[in-house]
Design an enzyme around this catalytic site. Structure first.
Site: not given
Length: 427
Positions: A260, A275, A347, A350, A389
């Site tokens: 990303r 991130r 998070e 999802s 994560r």
RNA sequence: GGAUGGGUGGCCGAGCGGUUGAAGGCAGCGGUCUUGAAAACCGCCAGGGGGCAACCCCUCGUGGGUUCGAAUCCCACCCCAUCCGCCA
């Protein structure tokens, strides 16, 4: 992608649905263009019918030796007439499509109103944040102190938002991914897949990353895209297919790297592994009959929760509000894990039900037992869970006062029997 | 990267300028027969769109072109297979 006929049937309802996303009404303009398009198309089709009739007559005439010059002259004139109508119908069609493909999915009635993450609702919680009895460290402090997490080395190789892991932490990363895949294939009925990490425009369009979100993606020099999630290749495996109803649901899982650009995240989460431009994730994708997607959504989310529970992590399930729900989703559950070092919920998964939104874009349908095509499938995707994560959560949750980290028991077999990572565990 | 051969309905496969949206087969669905099943036989069976309707239009990898008319001819592109080269 929305069905223009649905908007025709209930324009006010559609505008209201978009208003929940904070978007201005578009149905009036859209339907005006749609009416023009249909008028042009109908006129064009009448001429095409005439052309076909003339061609047939000419063909018969030629075989019987009749003079067809007059008919051919009419057909030539007709062709000129058709060109204008054809380009008008085509232009209107492209314009309508351009608007439709940039509009987000309609939200489920269960989704709470709200503009941003502050309006998300906590639905349930497993475990409670507790006092570790010492000042907890953040994951990068733990990893760097162990000498097994190296952001400087990664920066030298690739720049910011990358990491190098060594020894036991590298192995823990691998163990987490293996463990999750095993849970989902053995316990939850998902089929393990290996899929391309580079995909073409059509695949990115099918799941909704294109045309709107190109800035979030990395592109190769030959025009392909690095996948931001295995949702893209997994879901697109059914693109263009008409699946037998008996083959549903189809459940697929894959462990892949995800890439990303994090274009809009400047300044956020700049320290540590939260991130990154590249991270690994175990993805879950289900292709279902429309009647079963809601139940599948619950099942998928529960599958992801199982992983967190087995890793002895504290987490909660939230439902995203209107403003926080992603482009293609009708309803999204996020799983947030408690990070003692950060003293924050973050998070880690999802899970979204896209209903027929992606299926319509990619042309994924199913055929009922009676042999008739009955419609678009529903697609769902969820993280089961994000490996990077999860690594963070394990480090922060199971850290000890002496700087070591206890490895959750379910991972011991994947760690060659190692039960604790300590300073000497460099490998 | 070079060479060659291909892309046709859920699948296989014919068609290579004129009722061909597409023969034939397989699968599927319905029926006859049978105690039941199989076999045999009969029928149905691509998708999308427009129109109140009758009905019509579009689609044979994609996009252009030639023609009164294109699955069929021409051009470009994409994809697949095989061989050669390179390579984890």
């Amino acid at each position: 992608m929305h069905d223009i006929r649905m908007i025709r049937t209930d324009p006010a309802g559609f505008d209201a649905a978009m208003a929940r996303r904070g978007l201005a009404p578009v149905s009036a303009a859209l339907l005006a263009q749609d009416a023009d398009r249909r008028a042009a198309q109908t006129a064009l089709q009448e001429k095409q019918a005439r052309r076909n009739a003339l061609a047939r007559e000419i063909g018969q005439g030629k075989r019987s030796g009749a003079d067809t010059a007059a008919l051919e002259a009419e057909a030539t004139v007709l062709r000129a007439d058709m060109e204008g109508l054809e380009s008008r119908a085509g232009a209107l069609d492209a314009a309508i499509r351009g608007v439709l493909e940039a509009l987000p999915n309609v939200l489920d009635p269960d989704v709470p109103d709200g503009a941003d993450e502050r309006a998300n609702l906590v639905l349930s919680q497993s475990g409670t944040p507790r006092d570790l009895g010492f000042q907890p460290k953040q994951h990068f402090e733990i990893g760097e102190a162990l000498g097994l997490m190296d952001f400087a080395a990664a920066a030298k190789l690739a720049g910011a938002r990358f990491v190098v892991l060594r020894g036991a932490l590298a192995r823990l990363e691998r163990a987490l991914g293996q463990f999750m895949i095993d849970v989902h294939t053995r316990e939850h009925g998902y089929t393990e897949m290996v899929v391309p990490s580079l995909v073409n425009d059509a695949a990115m369009y099918g799941t909704g990353q294109l045309p709107k979100f190109a800035d979030d993606l990395f592109r190769t020099t030959d025009g392909r895209w690095l996948i931001p999630t295995a949702e893209v290749p997994l879901t697109n495996t059914v693109a263009g297919e008409i699946l037998p109803e008996v083959s549903l649901p189809r459940r697929m899982t894959a462990l892949t790297d995800c890439f990303r650009s994090e274009a809009g995240a400047a300044g956020r989460d700049t320290r540590g592994m939260v991130r990154q431009h590249q991270f690994r994730k175990v993805e879950l994708v289900s292709i279902t009959h429309p009647d079963h997607s809601a139940a599948e959504h619950e099942r998928m989310t529960a599958s992801a929760e199982t992983v967190l529970r087995l890793l002895e992590l504290t987490y909660r399930r939230i439902v995203l509000c209107a403003g926080d729900t992603g482009f293609g989703s009708t309803k999204t559950f996020d799983l947030e894990v408690w990070l003692p070092g950060q003293q924050a919920w973050r998070e880690i998964s999802s899970c979204s039900n896209c209903r027929d939104f992606q299926a319509r874009r990619m042309g994924a349908r199913f055929r009922g037992a009676d042999g008739k095509p009955v419609g678009f499938v529903h697609t769902l995707n969820g993280s089961g869970v994000a490996v990077g994560r999860a690594l963070i959560a394990v480090l922060e949750t199971h850290q000890q006062a002496d700087g070591s980290v206890l490895i959750p028991q379910v991972l011991w077999p994947y760690m060659g029997g190692m039960e604790r990572i300590s300073g000497s565990a460099g490998g």
